[in-house]
Design a protein around this motif. Structure first.
Motif, PDB file in Angstrom:
ATOM      1  N   VAL A 123     -33.348  52.868  24.053  1.00  0.00           N
ATOM      2  CA  VAL A 123     -34.321  52.751  22.953  1.00  0.00           C
ATOM      3  C   VAL A 123     -33.951  53.696  21.808  1.00  0.00           C
ATOM      4  O   VAL A 123     -34.011  53.319  20.628  1.00  0.00           O
ATOM      5  CB  VAL A 123     -35.756  53.015  23.470  1.00  0.00           C
ATOM      6  N   CYS A 124     -33.519  54.906  22.140  1.00  0.00           N
ATOM      7  CA  CYS A 124     -33.116  55.858  21.095  1.00  0.00           C
ATOM      8  C   CYS A 124     -31.913  55.323  20.326  1.00  0.00           C
ATOM      9  O   CYS A 124     -31.855  55.401  19.101  1.00  0.00           O
ATOM     10  CB  CYS A 124     -32.750  57.213  21.710  1.00  0.00           C
ATOM     11  N   LEU A 125     -30.944  54.774  21.062  1.00  0.00           N
ATOM     12  CA  LEU A 125     -29.712  54.313  20.417  1.00  0.00           C
ATOM     13  C   LEU A 125     -29.985  53.097  19.525  1.00  0.00           C
ATOM     14  O   LEU A 125     -29.546  53.053  18.370  1.00  0.00           O
ATOM     15  CB  LEU A 125     -28.677  53.968  21.493  1.00  0.00           C
ATOM     16  N   THR A 126     -30.741  52.126  20.038  1.00  0.00           N
ATOM     17  CA  THR A 126     -31.027  50.943  19.214  1.00  0.00           C
ATOM     18  C   THR A 126     -31.873  51.327  18.009  1.00  0.00           C
ATOM     19  O   THR A 126     -31.692  50.788  16.916  1.00  0.00           O
ATOM     20  CB  THR A 126     -31.754  49.865  20.030  1.00  0.00           C
ATOM     21  N   GLY A 127     -32.792  52.288  18.199  1.00  0.00           N
ATOM     22  CA  GLY A 127     -33.611  52.733  17.080  1.00  0.00           C
ATOM     23  C   GLY A 127     -32.758  53.399  16.007  1.00  0.00           C
ATOM     24  O   GLY A 127     -32.953  53.188  14.811  1.00  0.00           O
ATOM     25  N   THR A 128     -31.793  54.191  16.450  1.00  0.00           N
ATOM     26  CA  THR A 128     -30.892  54.866  15.507  1.00  0.00           C
ATOM     27  C   THR A 128     -30.118  53.836  14.684  1.00  0.00           C
ATOM     28  O   THR A 128     -29.963  53.980  13.465  1.00  0.00           O
ATOM     29  CB  THR A 128     -29.924  55.767  16.287  1.00  0.00           C
ATOM     30  N   ILE A 129     -29.645  52.799  15.358  1.00  0.00           N
ATOM     31  CA  ILE A 129     -28.905  51.754  14.639  1.00  0.00           C
ATOM     32  C   ILE A 129     -29.843  50.994  13.705  1.00  0.00           C
ATOM     33  O   ILE A 129     -29.476  50.646  12.581  1.00  0.00           O
ATOM     34  CB  ILE A 129     -28.224  50.803  15.651  1.00  0.00           C
ATOM     35  N   ALA A 130     -31.082  50.769  14.168  1.00  0.00           N
ATOM     36  CA  ALA A 130     -32.038  50.012  13.354  1.00  0.00           C
ATOM     37  C   ALA A 130     -32.309  50.715  12.021  1.00  0.00           C
ATOM     38  O   ALA A 130     -32.556  50.060  11.013  1.00  0.00           O
ATOM     39  CB  ALA A 130     -33.333  49.802  14.130  1.00  0.00           C
ATOM     40  N   VAL A 131     -32.255  52.057  12.019  1.00  0.00           N
ATOM     41  CA  VAL A 131     -32.522  52.807  10.786  1.00  0.00           C
ATOM     42  C   VAL A 131     -31.567  52.371   9.676  1.00  0.00           C
ATOM     43  O   VAL A 131     -31.958  52.193   8.531  1.00  0.00           O
ATOM     44  CB  VAL A 131     -32.386  54.328  11.052  1.00  0.00           C
ATOM     45  N   VAL A 132     -30.290  52.188  10.034  1.00  0.00           N
ATOM     46  CA  VAL A 132     -29.296  51.873   9.009  1.00  0.00           C
ATOM     47  C   VAL A 132     -28.823  50.425   9.119  1.00  0.00           C
ATOM     48  O   VAL A 132     -27.724  50.092   8.668  1.00  0.00           O
ATOM     49  CB  VAL A 132     -28.086  52.830   9.095  1.00  0.00           C
ATOM     50  N   SER A 133     -29.662  49.552   9.700  1.00  0.00           N
ATOM     51  CA  SER A 133     -29.198  48.180   9.927  1.00  0.00           C
ATOM     52  C   SER A 133     -28.900  47.451   8.619  1.00  0.00           C
ATOM     53  O   SER A 133     -27.938  46.680   8.537  1.00  0.00           O
ATOM     54  CB  SER A 133     -30.216  47.412  10.765  1.00  0.00           C
ATOM     55  N   THR A 134     -29.725  47.708   7.592  1.00  0.00           N
ATOM     56  CA  THR A 134     -29.441  47.059   6.308  1.00  0.00           C
ATOM     57  C   THR A 134     -28.091  47.506   5.771  1.00  0.00           C
ATOM     58  O   THR A 134     -27.316  46.703   5.252  1.00  0.00           O
ATOM     59  CB  THR A 134     -30.545  47.411   5.286  1.00  0.00           C
ATOM     60  N   GLU A 135     -27.797  48.797   5.906  1.00  0.00           N
ATOM     61  CA  GLU A 135     -26.537  49.343   5.411  1.00  0.00           C
ATOM     62  C   GLU A 135     -25.356  48.765   6.203  1.00  0.00           C
ATOM     63  O   GLU A 135     -24.289  48.507   5.643  1.00  0.00           O
ATOM     64  CB  GLU A 135     -26.553  50.867   5.503  1.00  0.00           C
ATOM     65  N   ILE A 136     -25.557  48.572   7.521  1.00  0.00           N
ATOM     66  CA  ILE A 136     -24.488  47.975   8.333  1.00  0.00           C
ATOM     67  C   ILE A 136     -24.234  46.540   7.886  1.00  0.00           C
ATOM     68  O   ILE A 136     -23.095  46.101   7.723  1.00  0.00           O
ATOM     69  CB  ILE A 136     -24.854  48.041   9.836  1.00  0.00           C
ATOM     70  N   MET A 137     -25.317  45.800   7.644  1.00  0.00           N
ATOM     71  CA  MET A 137     -25.170  44.424   7.146  1.00  0.00           C
ATOM     72  C   MET A 137     -24.384  44.422   5.831  1.00  0.00           C
ATOM     73  O   MET A 137     -23.531  43.577   5.604  1.00  0.00           O
ATOM     74  CB  MET A 137     -26.550  43.796   6.902  1.00  0.00           C
ATOM     75  N   TRP A 138     -24.707  45.391   4.994  1.00  0.00           N
ATOM     76  CA  TRP A 138     -24.060  45.495   3.692  1.00  0.00           C
ATOM     77  C   TRP A 138     -22.557  45.749   3.846  1.00  0.00           C
ATOM     78  O   TRP A 138     -21.736  45.200   3.120  1.00  0.00           O
ATOM     79  CB  TRP A 138     -24.722  46.637   2.920  1.00  0.00           C
ATOM     80  N   LEU A 139     -22.211  46.587   4.865  1.00  0.00           N
ATOM     81  CA  LEU A 139     -20.799  46.885   5.098  1.00  0.00           C
ATOM     82  C   LEU A 139     -20.062  45.660   5.645  1.00  0.00           C
ATOM     83  O   LEU A 139     -18.911  45.405   5.303  1.00  0.00           O
ATOM     84  CB  LEU A 139     -20.669  48.037   6.101  1.00  0.00           C
ATOM     85  N   VAL A 140     -20.749  44.915   6.517  1.00  0.00           N
ATOM     86  CA  VAL A 140     -20.084  43.813   7.220  1.00  0.00           C
ATOM     87  C   VAL A 140     -19.993  42.570   6.344  1.00  0.00           C
ATOM     88  O   VAL A 140     -18.991  41.859   6.353  1.00  0.00           O
ATOM     89  CB  VAL A 140     -20.838  43.514   8.542  1.00  0.00           C
ATOM     90  N   ASN A 141     -21.051  42.320   5.568  1.00  0.00           N
ATOM     91  CA  ASN A 141     -21.144  41.053   4.835  1.00  0.00           C
ATOM     92  C   ASN A 141     -20.864  41.266   3.342  1.00  0.00           C
ATOM     93  O   ASN A 141     -21.718  41.781   2.622  1.00  0.00           O
ATOM     94  CB  ASN A 141     -22.544  40.464   5.039  1.00  0.00           C
ATOM     95  N   PRO A 142     -19.689  40.872   2.852  1.00  0.00           N
ATOM     96  CA  PRO A 142     -19.361  41.082   1.428  1.00  0.00           C
ATOM     97  C   PRO A 142     -20.319  40.343   0.495  1.00  0.00           C
ATOM     98  O   PRO A 142     -20.493  40.755  -0.655  1.00  0.00           O
ATOM     99  CB  PRO A 142     -17.942  40.515   1.288  1.00  0.00           C
ATOM    100  N   ALA A 143     -20.946  39.268   0.989  1.00  0.00           N
ATOM    101  CA  ALA A 143     -21.850  38.499   0.141  1.00  0.00           C
ATOM    102  C   ALA A 143     -23.052  39.327  -0.298  1.00  0.00           C
ATOM    103  O   ALA A 143     -23.705  39.012  -1.292  1.00  0.00           O
ATOM    104  CB  ALA A 143     -22.322  37.251   0.883  1.00  0.00           C
ATOM    105  N   MET A 144     -23.370  40.398   0.456  1.00  0.00           N
ATOM    106  CA  MET A 144     -24.553  41.196   0.124  1.00  0.00           C
ATOM    107  C   MET A 144     -24.262  42.284  -0.896  1.00  0.00           C
ATOM    108  O   MET A 144     -25.162  43.003  -1.305  1.00  0.00           O
ATOM    109  CB  MET A 144     -25.107  41.852   1.391  1.00  0.00           C
TER     110      MET A 144
END
Lengths: 383, 152
Positions: A29-50
């Motif tokens: 739960v701690c690890l998924t929560g940590t990732i969830a904090v920056v999930s938008t930023e991760i999407m931004w890194l992965v998806n050039p369309a964003m």
């Protein structure tokens, strides 16, 4: 042995046992929560369309809507979201097959850079972290962790004598035996993240209590009545009048000039207002919602902020913002991410220390009680 | 074996990570995979043909105590911009002001949460009120039992 010392030992056993039986779940739960904090930023890194460069004059909302709808046959834009100058504008569209699609539109050129259908990475991690993808059972399983979290924090502060020394004299003996190193790391990381653990534990507890009251039929309420447009205020026409999105946003920004625009929601039905939302700087935790008459582009009411919200609603917004770290842009998110990682490490190092030490200490303590409490086992200090 | 259990029992909570697994395929499909059978009924409210769809399921009990049944409302795509609102209600509405639950969301597939009385005699009717943009009101009804679903 003094009474005080054996009492410390008991606190210490509590501290060890609170998280140990559930450590792997808590870690997850701690690890998924940590990732969830920056999930938008991760999407931004992965998806050039964003991504967008942000240089140039931004297009008006109507141009973005037209571009998105032209790229998806039959698509109808229901909302626009602006994520800052580095992000493409997300245009959420209702599709003829009943699903929804997001078009990523460049805010300056108006090019549709890509489409995302269905659930996003961000929503996935929210669902995984918040309710294990099954509501409400998962919600309770996750939020119940708030109790051992509060317990670990309190017992940790009691057993770690003079913990404040870790603030100005942090000591991690990297070259010592792993048990010593992990122990040092656990104490220093724990001390430095006292505030963060407290924030996460209290907000999680709130999520637990809030949902419990709701399911017991004792909802806290506090929700305002929805703003609706009276039937006699709605124009009579042969077909639905097109909402002037530019005029709606203009009216909202005129009402709140310092607002940083985040969302435009077009009316969900003919009787709903359009809503423009953003944060206005003075109260960064609390977004403002400007309800605008879509036919006349007049501001009906401004909701949110400090004075407009009820106590319950204020608490709900603040608790959510504090839990997710989503209230001060990227810097705050990165702080939340760093301390989330630290907290995840705490769970892991706690388990390691436990496996190497506390199991034996417990056996000895129990043996000591069996002997009539005469000789609590010596030899495993908590230092 | 015994030793394995002694060491392994404290890691059993890792099994909680398996909980989300069965829900993943459904989550990543654009349309739900495991859906209960649907009931579809066509009615005509004046010039507007309306298709109502609901799951073959008993109504949900809300935390507030009322029973709620979800309906999906399909219009012809050419009618979408002519229709101002679609309302659903159990029993004939006395006026347009009390026409019932307003369907919202995706205009191609609006949804409405209709309050259902606790006790049903079996003769109730589901009333569909369509208001168009020129102010015209068109109504149709069908027996609620035809589009209720679930065991009764």
């Amino acid at each position: 042995m003094s009474v005080g010392k054996s009492r410390t030992r008991l606190w210490f056993l509590w501290h060890s046992w609170l998280a140990m039986p559930i450590w792997a779940f808590l870690f997850f739960v701690c690890l998924t929560g940590t990732i969830a904090v920056v999930s938008t930023e991760i999407m931004w890194l992965v998806n050039p369309a964003m991504r967008a460069s942000g240089a140039g004059e931004p297009l008006p909302p109507s141009a973005l809507i037209a571009a998105a709808e032209a790229a998806a046959p039959g698509g109808r834009v229901s909302s626009l979201s602006w994520g800052g100058s580095h992000m493409a504008v997300g245009a959420r569209m209702a599709m003829p097959d009943g699903t929804s699609t997001t078009a990523w539109v460049n805010p300056v050129s108006g090019t549709v850079q890509g489409m995302s259908t269905g659930n996003s990475f961000r929503n996935f991690f929210r669902a995984l972290h918040g309710w294990l993808m099954t509501f409400p059972v998962g919600w309770y399983a996750v939020t119940l962790l708030a109790i051992p979290l509060v317990g670990s924090l309190i017992t940790g502060l009691v057993v770690y004598k003079r913990f404040w020394k870790s603030f100005y004299q942090p000591r991690i003996r990297w070259s010592q035996a792993p048990r010593v190193m992990w122990g040092d790391l656990h104490r220093v990381a724990g001390t430095w993240s006292i505030w963060f653990i407290a924030v996460i534990a209290v907000t999680s507890l709130w999520f637990l209590i809030y949902m419990m009251l709701f399911h017991l039929g004792m909802g806290l309420g506090g929700g305002k009545l929805p703003v609706l447009i009276a039937r006699d205020q709605i124009p009579v026409a042969a077909t639905a009048p097109k909402v002037d999105a530019d005029a709606v946003v203009r009216a909202a920004t005129a009402a709140l000039p310092d607002m940083r625009l985040r969302y435009l929601w077009l009316p969900g039905t003919a009787y709903d207002p359009a809503t423009v939302s953003g944060s206005s700087g003075q109260v960064p935790l609390l977004p403002d919602y400007v309800r605008v008459n879509p036919f006349t582009a007049e501001v009906i009411v401004i909701e949110g902020g400090m004075d407009a919200a009820s106590g319950i609603e204020l608490t709900r917004t603040i608790m959510r913002a504090l839990h997710t770290g989503d209230f001060g842009g990227l810097p705050v998110k990165l702080i939340w991410f760093a301390f989330g990682l630290l907290m995840t490490t705490l769970v892991f190092s706690g388990m390691l220390i436990w496996m190497k030490r506390t199991a034996r200490a417990t056996v000895e303590a129990v043996r000591g009680v069996r002997r009539g409490g005469a000789g609590m086992a010596e030899g495993s200090s908590n230092a | 074996m015994r030793k394995f259990w002694q060491r392994g029992k404290f890691h059993l909570s890792a099994l909680m990570m398996l909980v989300p697994l069965p829900f993943l395929p459904d989550y990543f499909s654009p349309k739900p995979i495991f859906v209960p059978p649907e009931i579809r009924r066509d009615v005509a409210a004046g010039p507007f043909p309306v298709t109502l769809v609901t799951y073959d399921q008993a109504p949900r009990r809300m935390p507030t105590g009322e029973r709620m049944k979800e309906y999906h409302v399909h219009l012809r795509p050419t009618d979408i911009d002519r229709v101002r609102g679609v309302f659903l209600r159990v029993g004939k509405p006395r006026s347009l002001r009390a026409a019932g639950a307003l369907a919202f969301g995706n205009p191609y597939e609006r949804e409405a949460d209709v309050t259902v009385p606790d006790e049903l005699a079996g003769t109730e009717e589901l009333w569909v009120t369509v208001e168009d943009w020129s102010g015209g009101v068109h109504q149709a009804s069908l027996p609620l039992a035809d589009i209720f679903g679930g065991k009764r």
